[in-house]
Write a protein that holds these residues in place. Structure first.
Motif, PDB file in Angstrom:
ATOM      1  N   PRO A  60       0.792  -1.214   0.000  1.00 23.12           N
ATOM      2  CA  PRO A  60       0.000   0.000   0.000  1.00 23.12           C
ATOM      3  C   PRO A  60       0.830   1.273   0.000  1.00 23.12           C
ATOM      4  O   PRO A  60       0.400   2.281  -0.503  1.00 23.12           O
ATOM      5  N   GLY A  61       2.011   1.250   0.578  1.00 19.34           N
ATOM      6  CA  GLY A  61       2.830   2.447   0.636  1.00 19.34           C
ATOM      7  C   GLY A  61       3.631   2.717  -0.620  1.00 19.34           C
ATOM      8  O   GLY A  61       4.190   3.791  -0.779  1.00 19.34           O
ATOM      9  N   GLN A  62       3.724   1.755  -1.511  1.00 25.13           N
ATOM     10  CA  GLN A  62       4.515   1.929  -2.721  1.00 25.13           C
ATOM     11  C   GLN A  62       3.654   2.524  -3.823  1.00 25.13           C
ATOM     12  O   GLN A  62       2.444   2.391  -3.837  1.00 25.13           O
ATOM     13  N   ASP A  63       4.324   3.181  -4.770  1.00 22.75           N
ATOM     14  CA  ASP A  63       3.605   3.696  -5.923  1.00 22.75           C
ATOM     15  C   ASP A  63       3.298   2.553  -6.868  1.00 22.75           C
ATOM     16  O   ASP A  63       4.154   1.748  -7.200  1.00 22.75           O
ATOM     17  N   VAL A  64       2.062   2.485  -7.291  1.00 28.32           N
ATOM     18  CA  VAL A  64       1.637   1.512  -8.289  1.00 28.32           C
ATOM     19  C   VAL A  64       1.564   2.270  -9.598  1.00 28.32           C
ATOM     20  O   VAL A  64       1.002   3.358  -9.651  1.00 28.32           O
ATOM     21  N   PRO A  65       2.157   1.740 -10.676  1.00 22.32           N
ATOM     22  CA  PRO A  65       2.155   2.495 -11.927  1.00 22.32           C
ATOM     23  C   PRO A  65       0.746   2.694 -12.464  1.00 22.32           C
ATOM     24  O   PRO A  65      -0.075   1.791 -12.415  1.00 22.32           O
ATOM     25  N   VAL A  66       0.473   3.894 -12.912  1.00 25.26           N
ATOM     26  CA  VAL A  66      -0.794   4.192 -13.550  1.00 25.26           C
ATOM     27  C   VAL A  66      -0.495   4.503 -15.001  1.00 25.26           C
ATOM     28  O   VAL A  66       0.307   5.373 -15.312  1.00 25.26           O
ATOM     29  N   VAL A  67      -1.103   3.741 -15.877  1.00 27.85           N
ATOM     30  CA  VAL A  67      -0.909   3.927 -17.301  1.00 27.85           C
ATOM     31  C   VAL A  67      -2.142   4.651 -17.823  1.00 27.85           C
ATOM     32  O   VAL A  67      -3.252   4.137 -17.723  1.00 27.85           O
ATOM     33  N   LEU A  68      -1.961   5.843 -18.345  1.00 21.65           N
ATOM     34  CA  LEU A  68      -3.079   6.604 -18.866  1.00 21.65           C
ATOM     35  C   LEU A  68      -3.185   6.412 -20.364  1.00 21.65           C
ATOM     36  O   LEU A  68      -2.206   6.526 -21.081  1.00 21.65           O
ATOM     37  N   SER A  69      -4.366   6.109 -20.816  1.00 21.49           N
ATOM     38  CA  SER A  69      -4.618   5.950 -22.242  1.00 21.49           C
ATOM     39  C   SER A  69      -5.738   6.891 -22.634  1.00 21.49           C
ATOM     40  O   SER A  69      -6.833   6.804 -22.103  1.00 21.49           O
ATOM     41  N   ALA A 113      -5.043   1.244  -2.439  1.00 23.64           N
ATOM     42  CA  ALA A 113      -4.450   1.347  -1.100  1.00 23.64           C
ATOM     43  C   ALA A 113      -5.464   0.953  -0.023  1.00 23.64           C
ATOM     44  O   ALA A 113      -5.124   0.241   0.922  1.00 23.64           O
ATOM     45  N   ALA A 114      -6.709   1.398  -0.173  1.00 22.63           N
ATOM     46  CA  ALA A 114      -7.743   1.074   0.817  1.00 22.63           C
ATOM     47  C   ALA A 114      -8.013  -0.427   0.868  1.00 22.63           C
ATOM     48  O   ALA A 114      -8.110  -1.014   1.948  1.00 22.63           O
ATOM     49  N   VAL A 115      -8.125  -1.052  -0.288  1.00 28.00           N
ATOM     50  CA  VAL A 115      -8.367  -2.499  -0.325  1.00 28.00           C
ATOM     51  C   VAL A 115      -7.160  -3.237   0.256  1.00 28.00           C
ATOM     52  O   VAL A 115      -7.317  -4.184   1.025  1.00 28.00           O
ATOM     53  N   SER A 116      -5.968  -2.796  -0.103  1.00 32.16           N
ATOM     54  CA  SER A 116      -4.755  -3.449   0.409  1.00 32.16           C
ATOM     55  C   SER A 116      -4.687  -3.382   1.928  1.00 32.16           C
ATOM     56  O   SER A 116      -4.274  -4.348   2.574  1.00 32.16           O
ATOM     57  N   ARG A 117      -5.076  -2.242   2.502  1.00 25.73           N
ATOM     58  CA  ARG A 117      -5.055  -2.101   3.968  1.00 25.73           C
ATOM     59  C   ARG A 117      -6.026  -3.061   4.649  1.00 25.73           C
ATOM     60  O   ARG A 117      -5.795  -3.483   5.782  1.00 25.73           O
ATOM     61  N   GLN A 118      -7.116  -3.411   3.999  1.00 26.89           N
ATOM     62  CA  GLN A 118      -8.134  -4.271   4.590  1.00 26.89           C
ATOM     63  C   GLN A 118      -7.827  -5.766   4.470  1.00 26.89           C
ATOM     64  O   GLN A 118      -8.454  -6.574   5.132  1.00 26.89           O
ATOM     65  N   ARG A 119      -6.883  -6.096   3.605  1.00 26.09           N
ATOM     66  CA  ARG A 119      -6.559  -7.508   3.381  1.00 26.09           C
ATOM     67  C   ARG A 119      -5.701  -8.049   4.526  1.00 26.09           C
ATOM     68  O   ARG A 119      -4.918  -7.321   5.116  1.00 26.09           O
ATOM     69  N   ALA A 120      -5.838  -9.339   4.787  1.00 25.45           N
ATOM     70  CA  ALA A 120      -5.033  -9.978   5.830  1.00 25.45           C
ATOM     71  C   ALA A 120      -3.544  -9.881   5.496  1.00 25.45           C
ATOM     72  O   ALA A 120      -2.714  -9.713   6.378  1.00 25.45           O
ATOM     73  N   ARG A 121      -3.229  -9.995   4.208  1.00 28.08           N
ATOM     74  CA  ARG A 121      -1.837  -9.799   3.767  1.00 28.08           C
ATOM     75  C   ARG A 121      -1.892  -9.053   2.441  1.00 28.08           C
ATOM     76  O   ARG A 121      -2.813  -9.229   1.650  1.00 28.08           O
TER      77      ARG A 121
END
Length: 173
Positions: free
Chosen positions: A6-15, A97-105
């Protein structure tokens, strides 16, 4: 990006061409519009991608002019379209990020985010080509509405080029 937390940047590809990027290996495609249903579906898509060892493509579709622009107006609204796309990309990052925070891992696979301009149903159907699975949420929050699919879900179930997983709201929601 492998192992994105969650703390890392996830690449966003804009088309801005109205079509999602092509030439990538088949994966799990998750439609995300920021609604609760799409967040539950995103969580399930993360699980599916991990189970099958596939990349996860998270797709948000922006339809800035559902009825189209009158002649000469496209240039005038270009700046607001760019702002809308940037806002959707930011919302998509926050949703992941929100979904990642809610996951067990945290999700441990390869993930990329895509914001595409166009008609939601048309873009999803085109993006489903050559994918392993399309995962999306349902519409409706309770009672009779829970029995119905939204128009996007219904179109995907009937016309997608890959298997479709429609994720209902959790029982406690």
């Amino acid at each position: 990006m492998a192992g994105a937390s969650p703390g890392q940047d996830v690449p966003v590809v804009l088309s801005v061409l109205g079509r999602p990027p092509t030439g990538r290996p088949p994966g799990v495609l998750a439609a995300c519009d920021g609604s609760d249903g799409s967040l539950w579906a995103l969580d399930r898509a993360m699980t599916e991608a991990e189970l099958f060892g596939l990349p996860l493509y998270v797709l948000a579709v922006v339809n800035p002019a559902p009825a189209g622009y009158p002649p000469g107006m496209a240039e005038l609204v270009q700046e607001s379209v760019e702002t809308l796309v940037e806002s959707m990309a930011d919302g998509l990052r926050r949703a992941v990020a929100a979904v990642s925070r809610q996951r067990a891992r945290p999700f441990a696979g390869e993930m990329s985010l895509h914001v595409v301009l166009g008609n939601v149903i048309e873009v999803l159907l085109e993006a489903s080509t050559r994918q392993h699975t399309l995962v999306l949420g349902t519409r409706g929050n309770g009672g009779f509405a829970r029995l119905l699919l939204g128009s996007v879900s219904a179109a995907a179930v009937h016309h997608a080029s890959c298997p479709v997983l429609v994720v209902p709201a959790p029982a406690e929601a």
